[in-house]
Design an enzyme around this catalytic site. Sequence first.
Site, PDB file in Angstrom:
ATOM      1  N   LYS A   1       0.810  -1.120  -0.057  1.00 52.82           N
ATOM      2  CA  LYS A   1      -0.110  -0.100  -0.037  1.00 52.82           C
ATOM      3  C   LYS A   1       1.004   1.267  -0.026  1.00 52.82           C
ATOM      4  CE  LYS A   1      -1.570   2.965   2.086  1.00 52.82           C
ATOM      5  NZ  LYS A   1      -1.398   4.210   1.807  1.00 52.82           N
TER       6      LYS A   1
ATOM      7  N   CYS B   1      14.007  10.690   6.695  1.00 52.66           N
ATOM      8  CA  CYS B   1      14.162  10.083   8.148  1.00 52.66           C
ATOM      9  C   CYS B   1      15.305  10.097   8.599  1.00 52.66           C
ATOM     10  CB  CYS B   1      13.163   8.960   8.202  1.00 52.66           C
ATOM     11  SG  CYS B   1      14.326   7.544   7.445  1.00 52.66           S
TER      12      CYS B   1
HETATM   13  P1  NAD Z   1       2.180   9.072   7.081  1.00 50.39           P
HETATM   14  O1  NAD Z   1       2.351   8.680   8.409  1.00 50.39           O
HETATM   15  O2  NAD Z   1       1.364  10.478   7.313  1.00 50.39           O
HETATM   16  O3  NAD Z   1       1.856   8.365   6.283  1.00 50.39           O
HETATM   17  C1  NAD Z   1       2.332   7.061   6.098  1.00 50.39           C
HETATM   18  C2  NAD Z   1       1.296   5.913   5.656  1.00 50.39           C
HETATM   19  O4  NAD Z   1       0.409   5.840   6.398  1.00 50.39           O
HETATM   20  C3  NAD Z   1       0.701   6.310   4.151  1.00 50.39           C
HETATM   21  O5  NAD Z   1       0.617   5.291   3.203  1.00 50.39           O
HETATM   22  C4  NAD Z   1      -0.505   6.658   4.662  1.00 50.39           C
HETATM   23  O6  NAD Z   1      -1.510   6.370   3.589  1.00 50.39           O
HETATM   24  C5  NAD Z   1      -0.813   6.032   5.831  1.00 50.39           C
HETATM   25  N1  NAD Z   1      -1.519   6.565   6.806  1.00 50.39           N
HETATM   26  C6  NAD Z   1      -1.639   8.049   7.219  1.00 50.39           C
HETATM   27  N2  NAD Z   1      -2.484   8.356   8.173  1.00 50.39           N
HETATM   28  C7  NAD Z   1      -3.264   7.049   8.642  1.00 50.39           C
HETATM   29  C8  NAD Z   1      -4.137   6.498   9.389  1.00 50.39           C
HETATM   30  N3  NAD Z   1      -4.699   7.494  10.357  1.00 50.39           N
HETATM   31  N4  NAD Z   1      -4.435   5.529   9.474  1.00 50.39           N
HETATM   32  C9  NAD Z   1      -4.137   4.535   8.660  1.00 50.39           C
HETATM   33  N5  NAD Z   1      -3.104   4.911   7.596  1.00 50.39           N
HETATM   34  C10 NAD Z   1      -2.561   5.977   7.724  1.00 50.39           C
HETATM   35  O7  NAD Z   1       3.948   9.628   6.879  1.00 50.39           O
HETATM   36  P2  NAD Z   1       4.099  10.237   5.550  1.00 50.39           P
HETATM   37  O8  NAD Z   1       4.024  11.975   5.686  1.00 50.39           O
HETATM   38  O9  NAD Z   1       3.829   9.772   4.183  1.00 50.39           O
HETATM   39  O10 NAD Z   1       5.787  10.220   5.618  1.00 50.39           O
HETATM   40  C11 NAD Z   1       6.836  10.937   6.354  1.00 50.39           C
HETATM   41  C12 NAD Z   1       7.030  10.498   7.691  1.00 50.39           C
HETATM   42  O11 NAD Z   1       7.674   9.146   7.713  1.00 50.39           O
HETATM   43  C13 NAD Z   1       7.860  11.142   8.682  1.00 50.39           C
HETATM   44  O12 NAD Z   1       7.646  11.210   9.703  1.00 50.39           O
HETATM   45  C14 NAD Z   1       9.347  10.310   8.415  1.00 50.39           C
HETATM   46  O13 NAD Z   1      10.331  10.623   9.433  1.00 50.39           O
HETATM   47  C15 NAD Z   1       8.991   9.091   8.465  1.00 50.39           C
HETATM   48  N6  NAD Z   1       9.704   8.132   7.738  1.00 50.39           N
HETATM   49  C16 NAD Z   1      10.492   7.212   8.671  1.00 50.39           C
HETATM   50  C17 NAD Z   1      11.451   6.446   8.211  1.00 50.39           C
HETATM   51  C18 NAD Z   1      12.273   5.631   9.259  1.00 50.39           C
HETATM   52  O14 NAD Z   1      13.200   4.686   8.716  1.00 50.39           O
HETATM   53  N7  NAD Z   1      11.990   5.630  10.145  1.00 50.39           N
HETATM   54  C19 NAD Z   1      11.714   6.403   6.615  1.00 50.39           C
HETATM   55  C20 NAD Z   1      10.724   7.239   5.962  1.00 50.39           C
HETATM   56  C21 NAD Z   1       9.864   8.187   6.340  1.00 50.39           C
END
Ligand code: NAD
Length: 492
Positions: A176, A284
Amino acid sequence: MSLNVKVLNYFGGGWRPSGAAEYQDVINPATAEVMGTVPLTPAYEADQAIQSAVQALPAWRKTPATERVQYLFKLKNLLEEHFEELARTITMECGKTLDESRGEVRRLIENVEVACGAPILLQGYNSEDIAQGIDECMIRQPVGVCAAIAPFNFPGMVPFWFLPYAIACGNTYVVKPSEKVPFTMQGIFRLIDSVGFPAGVINLVNGAKEAVDTILDSTAIRAVSFVGSTPVAKYIYSRATANGKRAQCQGGAKNPIIIYPDADMEMATRITADSAFGCAGQRCLAGSLVITVGEARDAFVEKIGQAASSRIVGYGLEDKVQMGPVITQPSKDRIESLIGKGQTEGARILVDGRGARIAGYERGNFVRPTILDNVHPDSEIARTEIFGPVLGLMHVDTLDEAIQLVNSGRYGNMACLFTGDGAVARKFRYEAEAGNIGINIGIAAPMAFFPFSGWKESFFGDLHGQGMDAVEFFTQKKVVAERWPKEWTRKF
Ligand code: NAD
């Protein structure tokens, strides 16, 4: 890639237009052009994708690992052939520069390469005569149907921290992607389709919360890998584990970089600027706080200011551009308001990237590199993940104080140190509370054969993505004790 197309799901070995009632625009963050629309796939369709993975599982699980990896070898070759096209798609939908996108595709491919070692990675171990005449062995078997839920900032690489390993270990899979950047996976699934994996082995479901919740609640899904923000990571981890699934959930970050006085200042500044402003700070592993120790302060502050102001910002497809836009207009607004908040909290704005206008791309979500000096450790700007090209500076007198500041944060994704002193480096490596450590490195991204670690609020779970951790996560161990009394075996 043609513009203004409807994103499709892929399951049961074919492309499936969604009957979703709701579609969302996918917008190029530099040009503000609508690239197409993505379905917010409803639960019943997400479940169809899951069911096709269920149907594919028995035959795939019985396919020897040596045969399973042949599909991955083919995929690796196709990814190489379509390398540039994939990089361009990432730049167009995600905003990073073409070179940054190429780096992402390379990292994605490396994970396929490592997973191709499955025949040896899957080996168990055994002991003869655990008691007289009894032998015992451990064998690894697949977990079942697994799924990945991915963030917007690495639309190609992140799903590949998991997918190739899951498949190589004999599981079937559902991806997804982030609804903000679905086109990269459309491109990759075209390649997956031409590899000719058996129907249902790898499936794609686009959408948002409804599709995710279907995955989390489905009794057919045995393991979930998530990468995204910390609040969502916590939610996914709680709901998946409450439903009895394995879960590995990587969250947000606020990564500190310590500059020790004996550091090579030229190198430290250049690498820190790349860490903080590369991918517009939307990594990240972006360095977002610098802690200078003692007299490192003056030299570093002067040089980093120059590095920030001289960075060339623009559309990532254009030559010489060093930094692209942030992902959405709300994201730009949020970043700019956090910069303002930093100022009201007492930080000094050394370089102000707000209000950026890029000629020819006036509707793009651009924020130029920004530096806030004298950030207070308790301020919101010091504690919040900004996820934009904003670097905060703090100054302390000793290494102990610097490490204490590093360890006071709620996140633990990465911590870095620049120094010329091995003993200082060792102390830092030993004491810093973060899962990825960089010594004279600004983006300590583990190679595919190491776990992509992360501690504290940056990770929920125990086994990480990539390498042997991924093999552990995607297999369950079976331990067999065997006794073959002579009087039985003599009969045959
Ligand atoms: P996000 O949490 O908004 O979304 C990530 C995924 O979760 C998406 O596929 C989205 O559709 C889904 N999602 C969002 N809200 C949801 C909910 N309420 N219920 C169910 N699913 C939901 O993150 P983003 O803005 O896409 O990505 C940025 C974030 O990711 C930053 O915080 C970054 O630090 C983190 N990140 C972490 C790593 C790591 O290795 N720790 C790597 C890359 C990105």
